[in-house]
Design an enzyme around this catalytic site. Structure first.
Site, mmCIF file in Angstrom:
data_model
loop_
_atom_site.group_PDB
_atom_site.id
_atom_site.type_symbol
_atom_site.label_atom_id
_atom_site.label_comp_id
_atom_site.label_asym_id
_atom_site.label_seq_id
_atom_site.Cartn_x
_atom_site.Cartn_y
_atom_site.Cartn_z
ATOM 1 N N ARG A 1 0.717 -1.154 0.021
ATOM 2 C CA ARG A 1 0.065 -0.079 -0.150
ATOM 3 C C ARG A 1 0.896 1.373 0.040
ATOM 4 O O ARG A 1 2.110 1.083 0.229
ATOM 5 C CB ARG A 1 -0.972 -0.008 0.951
ATOM 6 C CG ARG A 1 -0.509 -0.705 2.468
ATOM 7 C CD ARG A 1 0.126 0.043 3.446
ATOM 8 N NE ARG A 1 -0.195 1.474 3.522
ATOM 9 C CZ ARG A 1 0.825 2.090 3.766
ATOM 10 N NH1 ARG A 1 2.139 1.774 3.783
ATOM 11 N NH2 ARG A 1 0.796 3.418 3.912
ATOM 12 N N GLY A 2 0.328 2.427 -0.358
ATOM 13 C CA GLY A 2 0.914 3.575 -0.357
ATOM 14 C C GLY A 2 1.172 3.875 -1.838
ATOM 15 O O GLY A 2 1.470 2.884 -2.671
ATOM 16 N N ARG B 1 -7.360 -0.834 -7.156
ATOM 17 C CA ARG B 1 -7.681 0.398 -6.395
ATOM 18 C C ARG B 1 -7.844 1.638 -7.234
ATOM 19 O O ARG B 1 -6.748 2.103 -7.772
ATOM 20 C CB ARG B 1 -6.440 0.558 -5.220
ATOM 21 C CG ARG B 1 -6.445 -0.465 -4.184
ATOM 22 C CD ARG B 1 -5.744 -0.250 -2.942
ATOM 23 N NE ARG B 1 -6.585 0.520 -2.262
ATOM 24 C CZ ARG B 1 -6.017 1.139 -1.028
ATOM 25 N NH1 ARG B 1 -4.884 1.056 -0.850
ATOM 26 N NH2 ARG B 1 -6.867 1.670 -0.149
ATOM 27 N N GLN C 1 -3.098 2.199 9.984
ATOM 28 C CA GLN C 1 -1.727 2.245 9.269
ATOM 29 C C GLN C 1 -0.693 3.090 10.135
ATOM 30 O O GLN C 1 0.522 2.974 10.100
ATOM 31 C CB GLN C 1 -1.810 2.864 7.998
ATOM 32 C CG GLN C 1 -2.532 1.873 6.947
ATOM 33 C CD GLN C 1 -4.052 2.214 7.035
ATOM 34 O OE1 GLN C 1 -4.546 2.663 7.812
ATOM 35 N NE2 GLN C 1 -4.672 2.137 5.923
ATOM 36 N N ASP D 1 -2.440 10.366 -2.426
ATOM 37 C CA ASP D 1 -2.751 9.447 -3.374
ATOM 38 C C ASP D 1 -3.051 9.897 -4.604
ATOM 39 O O ASP D 1 -2.999 9.247 -5.890
ATOM 40 C CB ASP D 1 -3.749 8.344 -2.778
ATOM 41 C CG ASP D 1 -3.439 7.751 -1.744
ATOM 42 O OD1 ASP D 1 -2.993 6.304 -2.084
ATOM 43 O OD2 ASP D 1 -3.214 7.981 -0.504
#
Length: 352
Positions: A47-48, A88, A197, A238
């Protein structure tokens, strides 16, 4: 720093650190096909935005190898590209990387290159994306550290560190650089509900690397700003629209509002690959909504009534007017954002 991924050239396997098991277990997932990388992105095992982009690039290499002997090689690879992008929808680096490698394959195909020669070039490009991410993060860190005051007391939200990138980090890269310069007094890390997170990853990274860190729950952010001398907020992103509106982990918008109320500068740290120059504002950013159980449960333990309704957006959008500056590998952008982001687009054309 713990590495988020490793490309094993000998057996063409992408190893991904399973971030859902941190900080208790440090375990890598071997991905030998593109679908396993897609699943890892969906499950938040990786993720990220920058890390997702690099993983997607390697996924395209794996996918290309899978369809190398297909009569319509480009058509099959295009289906893989389109499928990967659905993993995503908010993180623009995913589409950026997948589209970049597909465009390269199309160009090489025009030159009558055989699929296996194309795949070799795709692999080189994926490795370059990985290596350049670390270099860009370090440049970003230097620019970001310069805008922080001496004895900086910084609040951050979610995880925009080495674990969210290929190394060093975006927002946490800024803090690492400030720490190396002796400017960082304390980092307050929001836990980041519902998947923690900030608690599991940011606190873990900073603590392991010896940076001063204090963990707080999300609903403590405004009070911490008022009572603990916070003098800057730095978060990742993001997707950034052409007017500077920025999508980041849910809760960021509230942090930005609290920072504005307390007169604290709020900074975004993100590479140019996180900008979506094709959309005019944050109103056009798709916001991923995730499963209800992420809110009602934690690691299989039920924490709310089973039948209760939930709303679980993974991201929110912070309007540009709340942002003091956007820290990039090309420098720090400030208002007026539309004009200055256009300049950034022109400046970065050769690299992207």
């Amino acid at each position: 720093m713990v590495e988020t991924m490793e490309w094993q050239q000998a057996d063409k396997t992408l190893l991904l650190l399973d971030q859902t098991k941190l900080p208790q277990v440090c375990e890598f997932i071997p991905c030998k096909d593109y679908l396993r990388v897609k699943v890892a992105i969906q499950r938040l095992e990786v993720r990220g935005a920058p890390a997702i982009g690099a993983a997607a690039a390697f996924a395209m290499v794996l996918g290309a190898r899978e369809v190398a002997d297909t009569p319509d090689f480009l058509g099959a690879l295009d289906k893989i590209r389109a499928d990967l992008i659905t993993a995503r929808p908010t993180a623009v680096n995913l589409a950026w990387a997948a589209n970049k490698l597909y465009a390269l394959a199309v160009e090489l195909n025009k030159q009558d290159n055989a699929p296996y020669k194309i795949i070799k070039e795709l692999e080189k490009t994926a490795i370059k994306i990985y290596d350049e991410d670390i270099a860009r993060n370090k440049k970003m860190g230097e620019y970001g550290a310069a805008v922080l005051p001496e004895n900086a007391v910084v609040l951050t939200h979610c995880n925009a560190g080495a674990l969210a990138t290929c190394g060093w980090g975006t927002a946490l890269g800024v803090l690492r650089s400030a720490h190396a310069q002796g400017k960082l007094k304390m980092v307050y890390a929001d836990e980041t509900r519902p998947l923690l997170q900030g608690a599991r990853l940011t606190a873990y990274e900073l603590y392991e690397d010896g940076l001063p860190v204090t963990l707080i729950t999300d609903n403590m952010a405004a009070w911490t700003m008022r009572t603990k001398g916070i003098n800057a907020v730095v978060v990742g992103a993001d997707r950034i629209a052409a007017n500077g509106d920025t999508a980041n982990k849910i809760g960021t918008y509230g942090v930005a509002l609290a920072a504005k109320a307390h007169g604290i500068p709020f900074y975004i740290a993100a590479p140019v690959s996180t900008f979506d120059f094709s959309i005019a504002s944050g109103a056009e950013i798709p916001i991923e909504e995730r499963a209800a159980d992420e809110v009602k449960c934690f690691r299989s333990e039920q924490t709310a009534p089973a039948g209760v309704a939930t709303f679980n957006p993974a991201f929110d959008v912070t309007p540009a007017e709340l942002i003091a500056g956007i820290i990039t590998e090309y420098g720090v952008i400030t208002a007026p954002y539309i004009e200055n982001i256009k300049r950034l687009q022109e400046q970065s054309k050769e690299d992207f």
